[in-house]
Design a protein around this motif. Sequence first.
Motif, PDB file in Angstrom:
ATOM      1  N   ILE A 116       0.848  -1.192   0.000  1.00 26.58           N
ATOM      2  CA  ILE A 116       0.000   0.000   0.000  1.00 26.58           C
ATOM      3  C   ILE A 116       0.883   1.241   0.000  1.00 26.58           C
ATOM      4  CG2 ILE A 116      -1.761   1.275   1.261  1.00 26.58           C
ATOM      5  CD1 ILE A 116      -2.355  -1.421   2.760  1.00 26.58           C
ATOM      6  N   CYS A 117       0.777   2.055  -1.050  1.00 31.44           N
ATOM      7  CA  CYS A 117       1.572   3.280  -1.079  1.00 31.44           C
ATOM      8  C   CYS A 117       0.882   4.365  -0.261  1.00 31.44           C
ATOM      9  CB  CYS A 117       1.791   3.772  -2.506  1.00 31.44           C
ATOM     10  SG  CYS A 117       2.755   5.300  -2.546  1.00 31.44           S
ATOM     11  N   ASN A 118       1.596   4.885   0.735  1.00 29.11           N
ATOM     12  CA  ASN A 118       1.015   5.912   1.598  1.00 29.11           C
ATOM     13  C   ASN A 118       0.939   7.266   0.911  1.00 29.11           C
ATOM     14  OD1 ASN A 118       0.442   4.391   3.886  1.00 29.11           O
ATOM     15  ND2 ASN A 118       2.540   4.570   4.645  1.00 29.11           N
ATOM     16  N   ASP A 119       1.708   7.439  -0.180  1.00 27.64           N
ATOM     17  CA  ASP A 119       1.712   8.732  -0.855  1.00 27.64           C
ATOM     18  C   ASP A 119       0.600   8.840  -1.889  1.00 27.64           C
ATOM     19  OD1 ASP A 119       3.902   9.006   0.688  1.00 27.64           O
ATOM     20  OD2 ASP A 119       5.268   9.631  -0.892  1.00 27.64           O
ATOM     21  N   CYS A 120       0.503   7.888  -2.803  1.00 29.71           N
ATOM     22  CA  CYS A 120      -0.467   8.021  -3.901  1.00 29.71           C
ATOM     23  C   CYS A 120      -1.657   7.086  -3.752  1.00 29.71           C
ATOM     24  CB  CYS A 120       0.218   7.764  -5.244  1.00 29.71           C
ATOM     25  SG  CYS A 120       0.684   6.046  -5.522  1.00 29.71           S
ATOM     26  N   GLY A 121      -1.654   6.216  -2.767  1.00 24.97           N
ATOM     27  CA  GLY A 121      -2.804   5.339  -2.564  1.00 24.97           C
ATOM     28  C   GLY A 121      -2.790   4.088  -3.419  1.00 24.97           C
ATOM     29  N   GLN A 156       6.275   3.259   0.331  1.00 28.07           N
ATOM     30  CA  GLN A 156       6.293   4.103  -0.866  1.00 28.07           C
ATOM     31  C   GLN A 156       6.469   3.235  -2.103  1.00 28.07           C
ATOM     32  OE1 GLN A 156       9.398   7.038   0.099  1.00 28.07           O
ATOM     33  NE2 GLN A 156       7.852   8.574  -0.366  1.00 28.07           N
ATOM     34  N   CYS A 157       5.602   3.454  -3.083  1.00 25.66           N
ATOM     35  CA  CYS A 157       5.709   2.709  -4.331  1.00 25.66           C
ATOM     36  C   CYS A 157       6.853   3.298  -5.169  1.00 25.66           C
ATOM     37  CB  CYS A 157       4.393   2.750  -5.084  1.00 25.66           C
ATOM     38  SG  CYS A 157       4.070   4.300  -5.943  1.00 25.66           S
ATOM     39  N   PRO A 158       7.280   2.568  -6.195  1.00 30.62           N
ATOM     40  CA  PRO A 158       8.405   3.023  -7.014  1.00 30.62           C
ATOM     41  C   PRO A 158       8.191   4.432  -7.570  1.00 30.62           C
ATOM     42  CG  PRO A 158       7.834   0.768  -7.572  1.00 30.62           C
ATOM     43  CD  PRO A 158       6.805   1.238  -6.599  1.00 30.62           C
ATOM     44  N   GLN A 159       6.963   4.750  -8.009  1.00 27.76           N
ATOM     45  CA  GLN A 159       6.688   6.074  -8.577  1.00 27.76           C
ATOM     46  C   GLN A 159       6.866   7.183  -7.546  1.00 27.76           C
ATOM     47  OE1 GLN A 159       4.659   3.518  -9.713  1.00 27.76           O
ATOM     48  NE2 GLN A 159       5.562   3.644 -11.766  1.00 27.76           N
ATOM     49  N   CYS A 160       6.584   6.885  -6.309  1.00 32.38           N
ATOM     50  CA  CYS A 160       6.592   7.942  -5.295  1.00 32.38           C
ATOM     51  C   CYS A 160       7.923   8.033  -4.555  1.00 32.38           C
ATOM     52  CB  CYS A 160       5.465   7.718  -4.300  1.00 32.38           C
ATOM     53  SG  CYS A 160       3.827   7.898  -5.047  1.00 32.38           S
ATOM     54  N   ARG A 161       8.842   7.162  -4.878  1.00 32.04           N
ATOM     55  CA  ARG A 161      10.128   7.239  -4.174  1.00 32.04           C
ATOM     56  C   ARG A 161      10.965   8.393  -4.692  1.00 32.04           C
ATOM     57  NH1 ARG A 161      12.865   1.412  -3.293  1.00 32.04           N
ATOM     58  NH2 ARG A 161      14.417   2.596  -2.126  1.00 32.04           N
TER      59      ARG A 161
HETATM   60 ZN    ZN Z   1       2.856   5.878  -4.700  1.00 32.52          ZN
END
Ligand code: ZN
Lengths: 162, 162
Positions: A116-121, A156-161
């Motif tokens: 679960i990405c805490n930044d983008c959901g 954090q998912c790869p996009q949000c790192r």
């Molecule tokens: Zn994300």
Amino acid sequence: MADVNPQALLGFASHNHSACVAEALAQAERVCQEHRLRFTDVRRRALGILLENHSALGAYELLERLDNEGFGSKPPVAYRALAFLVKNGFAHRIEKLNAYVACAHPGAQHDPAFLICNDCGAIAETPVSASAGRLAQTARQSGFQISRTIMEAEGQCPQCRP
Amino acid sequence: MADVNPQALLGFASHNHSACVAEALAQAERVCQEHRLRFTDVRRRALGILLENHSALGAYELLERLDNEGFGSKPPVAYRALAFLVKNGFAHRIEKLNAYVACAHPGAQHDPAFLICNDCGAIAETPVSASAGRLAQTARQSGFQISRTIMEAEGQCPQCRP
DNA sequence: GTTGAAAGTGTTATATTATATCAATTAGTG
DNA sequence: CACTAATTGATATAATATAACACTTTCAAC
Ligand SMILES: [Zn+2]
Ligand SMILES: [Zn+2]
Ligand SMILES: [Zn+2]
Ligand SMILES: [Zn+2]
């Protein structure tokens, strides 16, 4: 929870989303016929909404969409559709979010695990087998019989790192 | 959730319960002094109640007990004490139960994993390292950075097995 | 010690999530 | 068709959780 970039999902990889939705619905249709399950309008549409959104949706968010499309407007409408979808493996509940997500590997019954990405959901369902893990091992050793496991990882998912 | 046989807990093994409570409280006291945390009356008593119960307690169950002992009677009283205990590793939230349990291995920060008996309500916290598991491995491979994991398994404890 | 800032406490009020129950309808069965 | 079980939708309420405010306590600076 609602406004997530679909590109970021499904294992954080981009994909042909409308085809993805159509295929998942067709798959559900097949499974329901095989198992003599009643894939009614509300249930079908609820799954469609979860699939389109492609991220976790709260019960009341789902309810609002169902209401807008002429289905019932009261909580049990959403909760019952979700109960059907979850029970039959078409969707999962994310405990950490009090929210629901379409299953990424429908058909076979399985213990899902989520990132679960805490930044983008964004939410990725991974095919980790819970019964093979250390927790299951510990359980067996102590005589505990596991019937169901919950595995959710936030981060954090790869996009949000950065 | 409330009336659980303490004998069944702590890894489903029996133990000297009042000593267990006293030691855990003393340990919390030490950790709070070391880290300059304010272990106030409500917080201390909240942890004591969780420890005595030795099973998951809902926020409102905790609140009722705190209220009975002369602390505040309104939800934030319980939720704030729980937030302190959870944040500092003295208690954990069980997502599946919307409930809270005293930590079985306080002191070091850790990702807890739980075995939850659906029959008697017993809860065992196991020292499984989440970062070593398959989910963490999958996450690393896909570039997902895990900050926290939730691992909960439901089933039947040794005492409740047929 | 006094003072000022930060943290903690308790309350009111409200938000969010979820279920029990009942009446009406619909789908499947013989 | 007649019967039953499942499904739907609504009413009402339960259970879980947080926002915001006034007041008090703690702690450090002066
Ligand atoms: Zn994300
Ligand atoms: Zn799945
Ligand atoms: Zn712990
Ligand atoms: Zn048990």
